[in-house]
Design an enzyme around this catalytic site. Structure first.
Site, PDB file in Angstrom:
ATOM      1  CB  SER A 181       7.209  12.334  -2.787  1.00  0.00           C
ATOM      2  OG  SER A 181       7.536  12.828  -4.068  1.00  0.00           O
ATOM      3  CG  HIS A 209       5.507   9.689   0.407  1.00  0.00           C
ATOM      4  ND1 HIS A 209       6.691   9.503   1.074  1.00  0.00           N
ATOM      5  CD2 HIS A 209       5.816   9.792  -0.898  1.00  0.00           C
ATOM      6  CE1 HIS A 209       7.685   9.510   0.198  1.00  0.00           C
ATOM      7  NE2 HIS A 209       7.179   9.682  -1.006  1.00  0.00           N
ATOM      8  CE  LYS A 240       9.164   5.993  -0.920  1.00  0.00           C
ATOM      9  NZ  LYS A 240       8.581   6.499  -2.150  1.00  0.00           N
TER      10      LYS A 240
HETATM   11  C1  LIG Z   1       9.024   6.337  -3.540  1.00  0.00           C
HETATM   12  C2  LIG Z   1       7.912   6.672  -4.444  1.00  0.00           C
HETATM   13  C3  LIG Z   1       7.540   5.815  -5.480  1.00  0.00           C
HETATM   14  C4  LIG Z   1       8.360   4.627  -5.894  1.00  0.00           C
HETATM   15  O1  LIG Z   1       8.298   3.614  -4.988  1.00  0.00           O
HETATM   16  P1  LIG Z   1       9.526   2.589  -4.856  1.00  0.00           P
HETATM   17  O2  LIG Z   1       8.897   1.425  -4.201  1.00  0.00           O
HETATM   18  O3  LIG Z   1      10.556   3.265  -4.046  1.00  0.00           O
HETATM   19  O4  LIG Z   1      10.007   2.277  -6.233  1.00  0.00           O
HETATM   20  C5  LIG Z   1       6.411   6.135  -6.196  1.00  0.00           C
HETATM   21  N1  LIG Z   1       5.703   7.254  -5.946  1.00  0.00           N
HETATM   22  C6  LIG Z   1       6.051   8.115  -4.984  1.00  0.00           C
HETATM   23  C7  LIG Z   1       5.215   9.324  -4.749  1.00  0.00           C
HETATM   24  C8  LIG Z   1       7.172   7.852  -4.211  1.00  0.00           C
HETATM   25  O5  LIG Z   1       7.546   8.722  -3.283  1.00  0.00           O
END
Ligand SMILES: *Cc1c(COP(=O)(O)O)cnc(C)c1O
Length: 390
Positions: A181, A209, A240
């Site tokens: 990320s 992502h 996302k």
């Molecule tokens: C954003 C994210 C999460 C968490 O997801 P949410 O739905 O925002 O709680 C998990 N893993 C990665 C790699 C992320 O970027």
């Protein structure tokens, strides 16, 4: 001040002194390629809304329709009164997106991770985890009580060395982000699956992502690498590219049935919000019907990388919308961010502990909504801000 307030304020003051203090920015309108902060319009390069769906007419209408049909809340946990047909439909579509038998929704991605890892492994089991995995995986690993060994980022020779005494453990799980990320690079899933096969281990991939972004049908990193049927536990988020909120696990029917019975963060929480599920269904439809959004997105990523390099800004190669610009110290990252903001551009500075010490950066992310003009403007501004703070 009370003793609690005094003690906590002393600790947050310490964060401020080290440029590690965090604060929220209030936004006055829904953000797209522009954000509206403190009465100003800023060109935004930091959102995870990769396909520009969050604020689209389709998602707004779908969320409203879901609320009209299903209400503001699901009234109970999924195993009691909260199992709305809407959620089962969404799970079936998520399973299809990932090429799996079944899927299970959670209120957030973070919660999916901290619920699933402890359900799968415990004391007496072994987890191998990439050094740059997301915090929710790290926390889920810790909570599980399994022995956690961290291998150097994408270094499978190191991982293999850490697996030498695998036979001492009951279950073994290899855990990785699909798309990392804060770096925007991707895991080599076929190689990880080979390693797992050789050591009787299972593979879990966090594709927060990659979902909706990579692969011919937007299925994510595993689809893009031809490894969908080799990954045991597919983990994704609705938050996302899918422009909504929620997390999910996809895999075999047996895995999902097991999690219904064993994942405490599923069993003991209220079912997701109907509006979020409705929006996510509309996003999945857009992912199926509008492949041009993914093409626009990857084109924007290529163009911004090239545009930054043409101006002397070093950025790693990559196929994802996440483009890190390394600046080193947290203090400088904040200074660069402030200069950019003064020019009307918002790029979040990412500091420890989100990234390792000494690797503070601007995490640029492009979306399908950015125009070529936006990309070139941002590249110019970043190059100038870096030169001014060198
Ligand atoms: C954003 C994210 C999460 C968490 O997801 P949410 O739905 O925002 O709680 C998990 N893993 C990665 C790699 C992320 O970027």
């Amino acid at each position: 001040m009370s003793s609690l307030a005094l003690e906590l304020a002393a600790e947050t003051d310490g964060l401020r002194e080290r440029s590690l203090y965090r604060r929220m920015r209030r936004q006055d309108l829904a953000p797209g390629s522009r954000a509206f902060v403190d009465g100003r319009e800023l060109l935004l390069f930091g959102s995870n809304n990769y396909l520009g769906l969050a604020n689209s007419p389709q998602l707004r209408a779908a969320a409203i329709a879901a609320v009209e049909r299903w209400g503001g809340g699901a009234t109970g946990s999924r195993l009691t009164t909260g199992n709305l047909a809407l959620f089962e439909r969404l799970e079936a579509e998520l399973a299809e997106l990932k090429g799996q038998d079944a899927a299970l929704l959670f209120p957030s991605g973070y919660q999916a991770a901290v619920a699933t890892l402890p359900a799968l492994v415990r004391s007496g089991d072994l987890i191998l985890s990439d050094a740059l995995n997301h915090a929710c995986l790290i926390d889920g690993c810790r909570l599980s009580g399994a022995e956690v060994r961290v291998y150097r980022h994408r270094d499978f020779e190191h991982a293999a060395a850490l697996l030498q005494d695998r036979q001492r453990f009951r279950r073994c799980l290899l855990v990785t982000d699909g798309v990392f990320s804060m770096d925007g690079d991707v895991a080599d899933l076929p190689a990880l699956c080979d390693l797992a096969e050789a050591h009787e281990a299972w593979v879990m991939v966090d594709d927060a992502h990659g979902t909706g972004v990579l692969g011919d049908s937007g299925g994510g990193t595993a689809e893009q690498q031809g490894a969908r049927q080799r990954v045991d536990i597919h983990f994704g988020t609705l938050s996302k590219a899918l422009g909504s909120v929620g997390g999910f696990i996809a895999g075999s029917a047996e895995l999902i049935d097991y999690l219904h019975n064993r994942a405490r963060g599923f069993i003991f929480t209220t079912a997701p919000n109907p509006a979020a599920a409705g929006a996510a269904l509309a996003a999945l439809e857009a992912v199926r019907r509008q492949p041009d959004l993914r093409e626009k997105l990857s084109g924007n990523g290529r163009r911004l990388r090239a545009s930054l390099r043409a101006r002397g800004v070093e950025v790693p190669d990559g196929i994802t919308p996440i483009i890190p610009v390394l600046v080193g110290e947290a203090e400088r990252a904040l200074a660069v961010m402030a200069r950019l903001e003064a020019k009307g551009i918002w790029i979040p500075a990412i500091r420890p502990p989100t990234v390792p010490a000494g690797t503070a950066r601007l995490r640029m992310s492009v979306t399908a909504e950015h125009s070529h003009h936006d990309l070139d403007l941002a590249a110019d501004a970043v190059a100038t801000a870096l030169a001014e703070t060198a």
